[in-house]
Design a protein around this motif. Structure first.
Motif, mmCIF file in Angstrom:
data_model
loop_
_atom_site.group_PDB
_atom_site.id
_atom_site.type_symbol
_atom_site.label_atom_id
_atom_site.label_comp_id
_atom_site.label_asym_id
_atom_site.label_seq_id
_atom_site.Cartn_x
_atom_site.Cartn_y
_atom_site.Cartn_z
ATOM 1 N N PHE A 19 29.322 56.052 13.553
ATOM 2 C CA PHE A 19 30.671 56.724 13.277
ATOM 3 C C PHE A 19 30.805 57.950 14.355
ATOM 4 N N GLY A 20 29.784 58.965 14.347
ATOM 5 C CA GLY A 20 29.728 60.050 15.110
ATOM 6 C C GLY A 20 29.753 59.817 16.752
ATOM 7 N N ARG A 21 29.002 58.521 16.872
ATOM 8 C CA ARG A 21 28.862 58.245 18.279
ATOM 9 C C ARG A 21 30.224 57.728 18.726
ATOM 10 N N SER A 22 30.918 57.041 18.050
ATOM 11 C CA SER A 22 32.375 56.479 18.185
ATOM 12 C C SER A 22 33.365 57.573 18.659
ATOM 13 N N PHE A 23 33.223 58.829 17.966
ATOM 14 C CA PHE A 23 33.962 59.864 18.548
ATOM 15 C C PHE A 23 33.938 60.243 19.892
ATOM 16 N N MET A 24 32.663 59.925 20.615
ATOM 17 C CA MET A 24 32.472 60.581 21.788
ATOM 18 C C MET A 24 33.170 60.049 23.120
ATOM 19 N N LEU A 25 33.598 58.716 22.815
ATOM 20 C CA LEU A 25 34.316 58.039 23.707
ATOM 21 C C LEU A 25 35.698 58.574 23.658
ATOM 22 N N PRO A 26 36.455 58.959 22.954
ATOM 23 C CA PRO A 26 37.694 59.740 23.170
ATOM 24 C C PRO A 26 37.521 61.248 23.437
ATOM 25 N N PHE A 82 41.847 57.721 19.865
ATOM 26 C CA PHE A 82 40.810 57.575 18.718
ATOM 27 C C PHE A 82 40.654 56.552 18.261
ATOM 28 N N ALA A 83 41.764 55.773 18.020
ATOM 29 C CA ALA A 83 41.982 54.481 17.378
ATOM 30 C C ALA A 83 41.007 53.306 18.345
ATOM 31 N N ILE A 84 41.438 53.503 19.468
ATOM 32 C CA ILE A 84 40.651 52.432 20.352
ATOM 33 C C ILE A 84 39.110 52.980 20.771
ATOM 34 N N GLY A 85 38.820 54.490 20.561
ATOM 35 C CA GLY A 85 37.559 54.731 20.758
ATOM 36 C C GLY A 85 36.481 54.277 19.569
ATOM 37 N N ILE A 86 37.127 54.551 18.446
ATOM 38 C CA ILE A 86 36.322 54.436 17.056
ATOM 39 C C ILE A 86 36.126 52.810 17.092
ATOM 40 N N ALA A 87 37.190 51.859 17.355
ATOM 41 C CA ALA A 87 37.020 50.556 17.165
ATOM 42 C C ALA A 87 35.849 50.154 18.186
ATOM 43 N N VAL A 88 35.847 50.631 19.501
ATOM 44 C CA VAL A 88 35.160 50.075 20.592
ATOM 45 C C VAL A 88 33.603 50.808 20.219
ATOM 46 N N GLY A 89 33.626 51.860 19.901
ATOM 47 C CA GLY A 89 32.303 52.645 19.576
ATOM 48 C C GLY A 89 31.534 51.909 18.509
ATOM 49 N N MET A 90 32.353 51.441 17.461
ATOM 50 C CA MET A 90 31.535 50.957 16.104
ATOM 51 C C MET A 90 31.246 49.594 16.237
ATOM 52 N N ALA A 91 31.962 48.817 17.226
ATOM 53 C CA ALA A 91 31.954 47.382 17.060
ATOM 54 C C ALA A 91 30.430 47.107 18.156
ATOM 55 N N GLU A 467 21.205 48.030 18.510
ATOM 56 C CA GLU A 467 22.176 48.636 19.074
ATOM 57 C C GLU A 467 21.815 49.551 20.030
ATOM 58 N N LEU A 468 22.598 50.092 20.898
ATOM 59 C CA LEU A 468 22.282 51.102 21.757
ATOM 60 C C LEU A 468 23.621 51.940 22.376
ATOM 61 N N GLY A 469 23.627 53.211 22.101
ATOM 62 C CA GLY A 469 24.805 53.983 22.602
ATOM 63 C C GLY A 469 24.195 55.349 22.836
ATOM 64 N N CYS A 470 25.223 56.088 23.047
ATOM 65 C CA CYS A 470 24.891 57.696 23.381
ATOM 66 C C CYS A 470 26.113 58.536 23.011
ATOM 67 N N CYS A 471 25.840 59.946 22.807
ATOM 68 C CA CYS A 471 26.730 60.764 22.652
ATOM 69 C C CYS A 471 26.854 61.700 23.877
ATOM 70 N N ALA A 472 26.828 62.939 23.891
ATOM 71 C CA ALA A 472 26.948 63.856 24.911
ATOM 72 C C ALA A 472 25.556 64.250 25.410
ATOM 73 N N THR A 473 24.666 64.151 24.536
ATOM 74 C CA THR A 473 23.119 64.654 24.851
ATOM 75 C C THR A 473 22.045 63.653 24.375
ATOM 76 N N ARG A 474 22.457 62.755 23.683
ATOM 77 C CA ARG A 474 21.466 61.739 22.782
ATOM 78 C C ARG A 474 21.536 60.270 22.886
ATOM 79 N N LEU A 475 20.615 59.482 22.958
ATOM 80 C CA LEU A 475 20.694 58.052 22.821
ATOM 81 C C LEU A 475 20.699 58.050 21.303
#
Length: 526
Positions: A19-26, A82-91, A467-475
């Motif tokens: 959930f936190g990672r999904s915020f990073m897209l927007p 945020f709508a698109i970012g959370i949906a994409v980030g969590m899918a 699953e693999l994703g990232c935020c500003a500084t961490r995988l």
């Protein structure tokens, strides 16, 4: 490092990090938009033109006007981001369909609210802000702001996760699978719109009440905010904590140019483009400005303390690492390279750091420092949103005035505690230790193929990565079997720290992490 017991705590941590990672897209688009709005708004402001007459050139002012408009439109449409970012980030797969479905759902939800307002006879004809209404994507609706976008994003993710592999009867087969998701999401958005129409006015009153409570706690409440924010950092959950204050009514509300604007960051950027603004919103001093004191000055003192307490033979190597980390923090406000150098070996230092950070927020509130930011509290944002805006609006001059003593506060307190308790910070490790932080190469010093191979091996192999994703500084990775994680291999790849809770893993690399993620996705064919 295990932070929680396996089981329910582990699954909650994995869900929270996703959930936190999904915020990073927007969030990732905000710095660019902020730079456009910061430069364009500041240099097209009539007060700036009056102070600097050389700016009064028609074509130049047109350029600044375009920049300001381009930046402002992003902050005016955070809900859909945020709508698109959370949906994409969590899918977990088929992310494009998830994003399209979220955008469609937000339109349907707002259109439904608009229809309900008309049916109920409460659609305002003028002065929309006074009744909690506004324009969203060309639709007059309730001002649900980022909360509405988050609700749509979560709903879309849940429906996408449930129906993206649905098989329909053969004569309807064309509408099965991915094509079924936008359909079911659109119908669900109608019901979400009706629910929002009923509950949002009451929910908004609750939010205003919480905001009043935060306001009533005064400076102590600001200190607690800063302390909690910093303590959540190692878990990667700080985005979940601060974003409601930045983007919703929890961070306050103002009527600017006849429009109701909610959230500290949104208010700041709305005022940034308003030439009539004489002083930026005081909430900025509570929820933003304290970061500059810590990130530009305080942590540099911590770096110097660790350098001076390192063993003589290791100072040269430690100095290079700390100088790089310190410059990163000073310029961009990214602090993980410094924080993770002492977080695990000396947790007491991190708690002290969090307390000092809370105090910095409190001092910013007391001194009414109103320097906003797009992403973090570094020198770049200070120049754009403090110095260029003028001291009269921001009181930015107090940042270095407080920051210099803050540098020495960190330096002397860290140096005293490191020597007093013999903390094994950078350069103080025992020689017999087989793996220490000083021996860890920087991630950008390793060739990409070797680095990616080390990371995949450290995560238990390609078959172990879910699953693999990232935020500003961490995988941010979800694996099948957490026992296969090799912290040693991950450190050999250049990471600065590893956080693990069951099958949820965070590997800290720093600002180059997006490049690393892209390399891994190509190899893993994700």
């Amino acid at each position: 490092m295990e932070l929680f017991n396996k089981g329910q705590g582990s699954s909650l941590f994995a869900m929270a990090q996703r959930f936190g990672r999904s915020f990073m897209l927007p969030i990732a688009v905000l710095p660019a938009a902020g730079i456009l709005l910061g430069i364009g708004g500041a240099l097209s402001n009539p007060n700036s033109i009056k102070a600097y007459p050389f700016l009064d050139i028609a074509w130049l002012q047109n350029v600044f006007a375009v920049m300001a408009a381009a930046g402002n439109v992003v902050f005016a449409n955070l809900a859909i981001l945020f709508a698109i970012g959370i949906a994409v980030g969590m899918a977990r797969s088929d992310k494009g369909t998830a994003g399209l479905s979220a955008a469609l759902a937000l339109l349907v939800m707002n259109a439904t609210i608009n229809a309900m307002l008309k049916i109920n006879g409460t659609l305002a004809e003028d002065n929309l802000a006074s009744v909690g209404q506004g324009m969203a994507l060309g639709i007059q609706t309730l001002e649900t702001g980022v909360f509405g976008g988050v609700a749509v994003g979560i709903m879309t993710y849940l429906l996408h996760n449930r129906f993206n592999k649905t098989e329909l009867p053969q004569f309807l087969g064309f509408f099965g699978g991915s094509r079924f998701v936008p359909i079911v999401t659109s119908f669900s958005a109608i019901f979400l719109g009706i629910i929002m129409f009923i509950i949002w006015p009451h929910f908004q009153q609750i939010i205003f009440g919480i905001g009043d409570l935060v306001e009533a706690t005064g400076y102590i409440g600001t200190l607690i905010y800063g302390f909690v924010l910093r303590m959540l950092g190692p878990f990667g959950l700080h985005h979940i904590f601060y974003l409601p204050f930045w983007t919703t009514a929890l961070g306050g509300s103002e009527i600017i140019d006849g429009q109701l604007v909610e959230g500290t960051q949104r208010i700041f950027f709305a005022q940034l483009g308003d030439p009539d603004t004489t002083q930026y919103y005081i909430g900025v001093s509570r929820f933003m400005s304290g970061r500059f004191i810590t990130m530009m000055f305080g942590l540099l003192g911590a770096c110097l303390a660790m350098y001076h307490t390192a063993k003589p033979e290791k100072k040269k190597l430690v100095g290079g690492l700390l100088l790089s980390a310190g410059l990163t923090s000073f310029l961009t406000g990214i602090t993980e390279p410094i924080e993770f150098s002492f977080l695990f070996v000396a947790p007491m230092l991190y708690v002290l750091h969090a307390f000092f950070d809370g105090c910095a927020f409190m001092l910013a509130h007391i001194l009414q420092i109103t320097v906003g930011q797009t992403f973090s509290g570094g020198c770049i944002d200070l120049i754009l949103f403090g110095i260029l805006q003028g001291n009269a609006k921001t009181n930015w001059i107090y940042i270095p005035m407080v920051g210099i003593p803050w540098f020495f506060l960190y330096y002397f307190s860290f140096k005293f505690l490191i020597l007093k308790f013999d903390f094994k910070t950078l350069g103080r490790e025992d020689d017999e230790e087989p793996m220490d932080a000083v021996d860890i190469p920087a991630a950008n010093d390793i060739q990409a193929p070797k680095r990616a191979d080390l990371i995949i091996q450290g995560l238990g192999g390609q078959s172990n990565i879910v699953e693999l994703g990232c935020c500003a500084t961490r995988l941010r990775v979800t694996v099948k079997d957490g026992s296969l994680i090799s912290e040693r291999l991950l450190k050999e790849s250049g990471c600065r720290g590893v956080l693990q809770s069951g099958t949820g893993v965070q590997v800290i690399y720093g600002p180059q992490v997006t490049v690393i993620k892209n390399e891994l996705e190509e190899i893993l064919n994700i």
